[in-house]
Scaffold this motif. Structure first.
Motif, mmCIF file in Angstrom:
data_model
loop_
_atom_site.group_PDB
_atom_site.id
_atom_site.type_symbol
_atom_site.label_atom_id
_atom_site.label_comp_id
_atom_site.label_asym_id
_atom_site.label_seq_id
_atom_site.Cartn_x
_atom_site.Cartn_y
_atom_site.Cartn_z
ATOM 1 N N GLU A 411 58.579 98.907 87.316
ATOM 2 C CA GLU A 411 58.069 97.644 86.777
ATOM 3 C C GLU A 411 56.637 97.409 87.232
ATOM 4 O OE1 GLU A 411 62.370 95.289 86.580
ATOM 5 O OE2 GLU A 411 60.845 94.673 88.031
ATOM 6 N N PHE A 412 56.360 97.716 88.488
ATOM 7 C CA PHE A 412 55.002 97.508 88.995
ATOM 8 C C PHE A 412 54.014 98.391 88.242
ATOM 9 C CE2 PHE A 412 51.539 98.789 91.838
ATOM 10 C CZ PHE A 412 51.000 97.556 92.153
ATOM 11 N N ARG A 413 54.374 99.652 88.048
ATOM 12 C CA ARG A 413 53.444 100.570 87.401
ATOM 13 C C ARG A 413 53.237 100.239 85.925
ATOM 14 N NH1 ARG A 413 55.863 105.922 90.472
ATOM 15 N NH2 ARG A 413 54.638 105.656 92.401
ATOM 16 N N GLN A 414 54.226 99.633 85.292
ATOM 17 C CA GLN A 414 54.077 99.222 83.905
ATOM 18 C C GLN A 414 52.994 98.159 83.758
ATOM 19 O OE1 GLN A 414 57.791 97.921 82.206
ATOM 20 N NE2 GLN A 414 58.896 99.676 83.036
ATOM 21 N N VAL A 415 52.992 97.193 84.654
ATOM 22 C CA VAL A 415 52.144 96.012 84.449
ATOM 23 C C VAL A 415 50.898 95.988 85.323
ATOM 24 C CG1 VAL A 415 54.185 94.675 83.829
ATOM 25 C CG2 VAL A 415 53.332 94.593 86.178
ATOM 26 N N ALA A 416 50.792 96.881 86.316
ATOM 27 C CA ALA A 416 49.694 96.777 87.278
ATOM 28 C C ALA A 416 48.310 96.761 86.619
ATOM 29 C CB ALA A 416 49.801 97.906 88.308
ATOM 30 N N PRO A 417 47.988 97.711 85.719
ATOM 31 C CA PRO A 417 46.626 97.688 85.139
ATOM 32 C C PRO A 417 46.354 96.407 84.361
ATOM 33 C CG PRO A 417 47.733 99.783 84.718
ATOM 34 C CD PRO A 417 48.771 98.837 85.216
ATOM 35 N N ILE A 418 47.360 95.961 83.593
ATOM 36 C CA ILE A 418 47.177 94.765 82.772
ATOM 37 C C ILE A 418 47.093 93.523 83.655
ATOM 38 C CG2 ILE A 418 48.032 93.520 80.772
ATOM 39 C CD1 ILE A 418 47.437 96.549 80.368
ATOM 40 N N ALA A 419 47.977 93.446 84.648
ATOM 41 C CA ALA A 419 47.984 92.278 85.526
ATOM 42 C C ALA A 419 46.690 92.181 86.307
ATOM 43 C CB ALA A 419 49.183 92.360 86.483
ATOM 44 N N ALA A 420 46.180 93.323 86.784
ATOM 45 C CA ALA A 420 44.924 93.311 87.538
ATOM 46 C C ALA A 420 43.786 92.806 86.670
ATOM 47 C CB ALA A 420 44.627 94.719 88.063
ATOM 48 N N ALA A 421 43.736 93.261 85.397
ATOM 49 C CA ALA A 421 42.674 92.809 84.491
ATOM 50 C C ALA A 421 42.798 91.328 84.177
ATOM 51 C CB ALA A 421 42.723 93.628 83.199
ATOM 52 N N ALA A 422 44.042 90.820 84.190
ATOM 53 C CA ALA A 422 44.260 89.405 83.895
ATOM 54 C C ALA A 422 44.118 88.523 85.130
ATOM 55 C CB ALA A 422 45.653 89.221 83.290
ATOM 56 N N GLY A 423 43.862 89.121 86.286
ATOM 57 C CA GLY A 423 43.695 88.336 87.509
ATOM 58 C C GLY A 423 44.995 87.975 88.195
ATOM 59 N N LEU A 424 46.116 88.568 87.766
ATOM 60 C CA LEU A 424 47.399 88.287 88.414
ATOM 61 C C LEU A 424 47.534 89.113 89.687
ATOM 62 C CD1 LEU A 424 49.779 88.346 85.303
ATOM 63 C CD2 LEU A 424 48.883 86.336 86.494
ATOM 64 N N GLY A 425 48.132 88.525 90.703
ATOM 65 C CA GLY A 425 48.359 89.226 91.966
ATOM 66 C C GLY A 425 49.800 89.702 92.060
ATOM 67 N N VAL A 426 50.013 91.012 91.932
ATOM 68 C CA VAL A 426 51.364 91.570 91.928
ATOM 69 C C VAL A 426 51.507 92.539 93.099
ATOM 70 C CG1 VAL A 426 53.125 92.810 90.604
ATOM 71 C CG2 VAL A 426 51.440 91.368 89.415
ATOM 72 N N VAL A 427 52.626 92.413 93.827
ATOM 73 C CA VAL A 427 52.951 93.325 94.922
ATOM 74 C C VAL A 427 54.109 94.203 94.469
ATOM 75 C CG1 VAL A 427 53.746 93.520 97.310
ATOM 76 C CG2 VAL A 427 52.202 91.668 96.661
ATOM 77 N N ASN A 428 53.999 95.476 94.767
ATOM 78 C CA ASN A 428 55.083 96.408 94.430
ATOM 79 C C ASN A 428 56.245 96.185 95.396
ATOM 80 O OD1 ASN A 428 56.766 98.515 93.802
ATOM 81 N ND2 ASN A 428 55.198 100.112 93.936
ATOM 82 N N GLY A 429 57.313 95.579 94.907
ATOM 83 C CA GLY A 429 58.480 95.317 95.745
ATOM 84 C C GLY A 429 59.568 96.358 95.605
#
Length: 620
Positions: A411-429
């Motif tokens: 799940e993290f790898r699916q959204v990481a590039p998009i979330a980073a570009a959108a300014g979202l802070g996601v931690v790989n849990g």
């Protein structure tokens, strides 16, 4: 009618018993020397109980025969009959289990062996054992000679006191030819050093030519040193000699109530948490085992210990620790000592703490998960994989008031590039312990919000395309939805960054579980299909989000020819699957293959090149 009853005594087959010891109780024939050293130490301990100033020496002589001489309490003729000729009776305890001999109190717990089978271990390497002894507490006592054989025979004779000038005992073995590897001079030195390196009494091995080797020494934690630095260097040198590595740090262990002293060495390199640590445990100076994982809890896999104890109990083979309340209490106390060292680093040596966490962060995460005090101290220092890179939570929360946590690595790898570009802070849990630890962050930093990542959260940050663009793409999207719908996936068109990403697959765990259930239900029949059908839920399907800002997608949505549109959609779906980095199913692999061949075939026909062996949509 009268009944009579006759009492009988068990008969012992000594050869069978020796075979049992050698193949099932003891791990190796090498323990014969440990048993001889152990008996010698106990004899000296008994003599010191009545004569504290007596000599305390053990001499091992090698050659055609092997002998061990001690300056201990010695044996009388009655002792020989009671102890050497009765299997299972130890001179260290009486019939009710109390320590016997020399009037010592059992509570002192000074003896190593308490099972009465130690001398039998010598029959593993020899067919004949000779014991020559004279009591130390009776000057008029004659010397006695006991000669035992592996077939159960023994002889006993008394000799003049002058036959044994000094009180004590000498045990001599006549090794069998096939046991030569265990009784050679070099091997005897190695075994004596292995088992007796920390014995309190002088232990010397004399070679066939009279050469002598001192095999034991005072451990560094019991020595005095001119400075703390010198003490640390001595501890480090001892680690190199015992474990063959230079430790990241040393932790002294001292539990007076448990009669335990030693040192724990922090490993300089990372190890698997599943790898059980091999700690060296000495019992009153004698090595009990160098593989004692039960000494510490599993989370302390980043240290190796050397300890000497007087209270822990050995098993009958004296090659492992007996699991009882005392061992549990010692394990808890040692765990507290290691935890205190770790929590103290934050204040005393932050640089060392950083080096330790860089090496052993998984171990710290395992410990912090169950230890509130440690969690408070080290959680801000622990590294996590995030959309900002591999950073600590302290750094990460400076730029993100809300922390999103993925449930899995995929799940993290699916959204990481998009979330980073959108300014979202996601931690790989998705890694061990990470999700639990991040959710406890508000306990350490009040005001920080932590929530699980939901694909809908990412979708909400993707911009809708203009209605005119949506209308122009309607024909392509209709074919795309029909094509990918077979994989329980919807297709939508959005604007998002980065432009280089043509497609994003939003797929949570619940959606994957529902697809797996549907597939199994379709392939099943009868009761099992009914059960699977009853488990159906309304979980949203996965979404293939096409990036309208991407040039490739802009060109793809202009395709109206049905076959090419379907192949293009499959290619975009396959690329999104690969970017998610999750294992592909057989059907998904076939889809990728089919899309590649279809696009290649189309390109060849478009350029006027014939492809006689491959028709559009045909797999290799």
């Amino acid at each position: 009618m009268s009944h009579s009853e006759t009492a009988h005594t068990f008969q012992v087959d000594l050869r069978g018993l020796v075979d049992l010891l050698s193949h099932h109780l003891y791990s190796s024939p090498r323990v014969y020397l440990r048993e001889l050293l152990q008996n010698a130490v106990d004899a000296i301990t008994a003599r010191q109980g009545v004569d504290p100033g007596c000599a305390a020496t053990i001499t091992v002589r090698t050659g055609d025969t092997l002998s061990v001489t001690d300056s201990g309490i010695g044996l009388s003729e009655a002792d020989v009959h009671r102890f050497l000729a009765t299997i299972g009776r130890s001179s260290k305890r009486t019939a009710d289990g109390r320590v016997d001999g020399a009037g010592l109190d059992a509570a002192r717990g000074e003896f190593i062996g308490q099972f009465g089978i130690g001398l039998l271990a010598c029959f593993v390497v020899a067919d004949e054992i000779t014991v020559l002894s004279r009591r130390a507490d009776d000057p008029s006592a004659p010397a006695v000679e006991w000669r035992g054989h592996s077939d159960g025979r023994y002889t006993l004779r008394t000799l003049p006191a002058s036959a044994v000038p000094e009180p004590g005992t000498t045990v001599t073995l006549a090794p069998r030819a096939e046991s030569a590897e265990w009784t050679s001079p070099d091997q005897v030195v190695a075994l004596a050093r292995h088992y007796g390196a920390l014995l309190r009494h002088d232990v010397t091995v004399v070679g066939p030519r009279g050469e002598t080797t001192r095999v034991n020494e005072t451990p560094p934690w019991e020595q005095s040193h001119p400075s703390p630095l010198a003490r640390r260097e001595a501890m480090t040198a001892y680690c190199r000699s015992v474990f063959d590595f230079t430790p990241l740090d040393t932790i002294e262990l001292d539990l007076p109530a448990a009669g335990l002293r030693g040192v724990a060495y922090v490993l300089p390199t990372a190890v698997s948490p599943a790898q059980r640590a091999g700690h060296r445990v000495h019992l009153k100076g004698m090595l009990l085992t160098d593989q004692a994982p039960e000494l510490l809890p599993d989370w302390a896999f980043f240290v190796r210990c050397v300890v000497d104890t007087t209270t822990l109990r050995p098993t009958a083979s004296r090659e492992a620790l007996y699991e009882d309340g005392t061992l549990a209490a010692v394990r808890d106390a040692l765990a507290t000592r290691i935890r205190d060292w770790l929590t103290g680093l934050a204040a005393s040596d932050p640089a060392l703490l950083h080096r330790f966490i860089d090496t052993h962060h998984l171990a710290v995460k395992a410990l912090a998960r169950y230890d509130d005090e440690l969690l408070r101290i080290v959680l801000p220092w622990l590294p996590f994989e995030t959309t900002d890179g591999n950073v600590t939570l302290e750094e990460f929360t400076r730029g993100h008031a809300t922390v999103l946590v993925s449930r899995s690595v995929e799940e993290f790898r699916q959204v990481a590039p998009i979330a980073a570009a959108a300014g979202l802070g996601v931690v790989n849990g998705g890694y061990t312990y990470d999700r639990d630890l991040v959710h406890r962050l508000p306990e350490i930093r009040p005001g920080t919000a932590v929530t699980d990542l939901d694909p809908a959260t990412v979708t909400a940050h993707l911009d809708a395309v203009e209605p005119a663009a949506e209308l122009r793409a309607a024909a392509f999207l209709a074919i795309a939805r029909e094509t990918i719908g077979a994989h329980d996936c919807d297709v939508v068109l959005r604007d998002f960054q980065p432009v280089t990403a043509p497609a994003l697959l939003l797929d949570n765990r619940e959606a994957r579980h529902e697809r797996t259930r549907s597939t199994l239900s379709a392939d099943s029949d009868g009761l099992w299909a009914d059960i699977l059908g009853s488990l159906r839920n309304e979980t949203p399907r996965a979404q293939l989000v096409l990036n309208h800002l991407n040039p490739l997608v802009r060109q793809a949505i202009t395709v109206t020819e049905r076959g090419l549109a379907a192949t293009t959609t499959e290619a975009l779906y396959g690329q999104a699957l690969l970017l998610s980095r999750r294992p592909l199913k057989a059907g998904e692999s076939a889809l990728l293959n089919r899309a590649f061949i279809g696009l290649l075939t189309h390109a060849m026909h478009h350029n006027g090149t014939a492809a006689p062996d491959a028709a559009p949509g045909k797999e290799l």
